[in-house]
Design an enzyme around this catalytic site. Structure first.
Site, PDB file in Angstrom:
ATOM      1  N   ARG A 230      50.659  11.301  -5.343  1.00  0.00           N
ATOM      2  CA  ARG A 230      50.463  11.969  -4.043  1.00  0.00           C
ATOM      3  C   ARG A 230      51.765  12.069  -3.255  1.00  0.00           C
ATOM      4  O   ARG A 230      51.898  12.933  -2.389  1.00  0.00           O
ATOM      5  CB  ARG A 230      49.405  11.233  -3.221  1.00  0.00           C
ATOM      6  CG  ARG A 230      48.029  11.223  -3.867  1.00  0.00           C
ATOM      7  CD  ARG A 230      47.488  12.630  -4.109  1.00  0.00           C
ATOM      8  NE  ARG A 230      46.165  12.603  -4.761  1.00  0.00           N
ATOM      9  CZ  ARG A 230      45.552  13.692  -5.173  1.00  0.00           C
ATOM     10  NH1 ARG A 230      46.098  14.887  -5.037  1.00  0.00           N
ATOM     11  NH2 ARG A 230      44.380  13.600  -5.760  1.00  0.00           N
ATOM     12  N   GLU A 336      47.234  25.005   0.235  1.00  0.00           N
ATOM     13  CA  GLU A 336      47.853  23.763  -0.234  1.00  0.00           C
ATOM     14  C   GLU A 336      49.119  23.585   0.599  1.00  0.00           C
ATOM     15  O   GLU A 336      49.851  24.548   0.834  1.00  0.00           O
ATOM     16  CB  GLU A 336      48.177  23.869  -1.738  1.00  0.00           C
ATOM     17  CG  GLU A 336      48.859  22.629  -2.317  1.00  0.00           C
ATOM     18  CD  GLU A 336      49.018  22.684  -3.850  1.00  0.00           C
ATOM     19  OE1 GLU A 336      48.027  23.003  -4.549  1.00  0.00           O
ATOM     20  OE2 GLU A 336      50.139  22.431  -4.332  1.00  0.00           O
TER      21      GLU A 336
END
Ligand code: 3EB
Length: 351
Positions: A230, A336
């Site tokens: 992440r 995104e």
């Protein structure tokens, strides 16, 4: 020391010839960049020509990286690279059909899967040979990413080839060495494009407690999990760098708020906030949402005003961003967002 510059493409030549800036590479966005009629700037650093369009009538845009100290550059396999004593910027491009090794043809490996494997194989071989083995941050652009080839969604084929290359090069596919990444579409027919930042020293991967680690996604999303963390966090002297991966409206492993772009954007920003909080507890204490450089990938250009309003609500109206129209790797995702934090502490860590 690494710095990020958001520039119109037309300003890149001047930035590249300015010895003070020491650019090590750039990504330029605009489908015409690199094709005739939209010639790339005549510069001699690695350039990722990304075939996605800037939003809001922006001319072609660039994201350029600079460092300090003596630079070296070259080509190693398919990797074009430039680096200083600490970090390297690199670009690999592979045309799908041309990547096909005879052995892959004999085994009926789909061309995109083999192109992904070949791109990462070249990348890892070059990084190991050049002495920058630690991949911090990767950007992947797969043409027609939600389309199907050889009976499978193209993003899923890409994931198989990418993971194969990680394993073949002795790299772990889960845990603290996995790089931060983004994966987006590109114009139909564009070659597979991978660009990256790597370093001589390792980074620490960070996960998001609100999300299942992508490398543990269940098989519903493809036979092989995507190989990315992440975020990654690294220090160069007194500078701390945080690379937050492409982040979307996913909680656990599920997409939330299908068809509601405002809610997707808010969920995405909550995820970025949660990742930032993890980074803050690992040494990036002074970084806030307002300090980050954002890159926003929008599936439908018409959604941009709504997304921008949410971004500015969360990060302030002075937030720095580049906004692009690109397909996102799950068909139900509308947006995104990735982010980069660069923080220089005035304290000497050795004092
Ligand atoms: C997600 O969270 C959204 O495959 O490298 C984001 C960042 C996504 C990177 C990748 C995919 C990738 O699953 C998609």
């Amino acid at each position: 020391m690494l710095q990020l510059h958001h520039l119109p493409t037309g300003a890149l030549d001047r930035a590249a010839s300015d010895v003070q800036t020491s650019l090590i590479g750039a990504a330029c966005f605009g489908a015409r960049v690199g094709l005739d009629g939209g010639a790339p700037p005549d510069i001699h650093i690695p350039l990722a020509c990304v075939q996605v369009e800037p939003l809001a009538g922006e001319p072609a845009l660039c994201e350029a990286w600079s460092t300090q100290g003596a630079l070296q550059q070259g080509q190693q396999g398919r990797l074009q690279w430039c680096g200083n004593a600490d970090v390297l910027f690199g670009v690999v491009q592979v045309q799908e059909e041309s990547a096909q090794a005879e052995s892959a043809q004999a085994e009926h490996i789909p061309p995109l899967q083999d192109a992904a494997r070949a791109a990462y194989a070249d990348l890892f071989s070059a990084l190991d040979a050049l002495g920058y083995p630690h991949l911090l941050r990767v950007w992947n652009h797969v043409s027609d990413i939600n389309g199907a080839s050889d009976g499978m969604e193209r993003y899923r084929l890409f994931n198989i080839g990418r993971q194969d290359a990680f394993l073949a090069h002795g790299r772990t596919v889960a845990g603290i060495s996995v790089p931060a990444a983004s994966a987006l579409g590109a114009a139909v027919g564009a070659p597979l494009l991978v660009y990256c930042i790597a370093a001589r020293q390792p980074a620490t991967a960070i996960e998001n407690p609100r999300q299942l680690s992508a490398y543990h996604y269940p098989q519903d999303y493809g036979p092989r999990s995507p190989t990315f963390s992440r975020a990654s966090l690294v220090s160069f002297g007194t500078q701390r760098l945080l690379f937050i991966s492409g982040t979307a409206s996913i909680v656990g492993h599920r997409t939330l708020h299908a068809e509601d772009v405002a809610e997707q954007t808010r969920e995405t920003l909550r995820n970025i906030g949660a990742i930032l909080q993890q980074a803050q507890s690992r040494g990036a204490a002074g970084m806030s949402l307002a300090d980050l450089y954002y890159k926003v990938y929008v599936r439908h250009a018409a959604d941009w005003p709504v997304i921008r309003a949410e971004l500015q609500r969360a990060a302030g109206t002075a937030a720095r961003y580049i906004a692009l129209q690109a397909d996102v790797c799950r068909i139900d995702l509308l947006v995104e967002i990735e982010a980069t934090g660069l923080q220089t502490t005035t304290q000497d860590p050795c004092a």
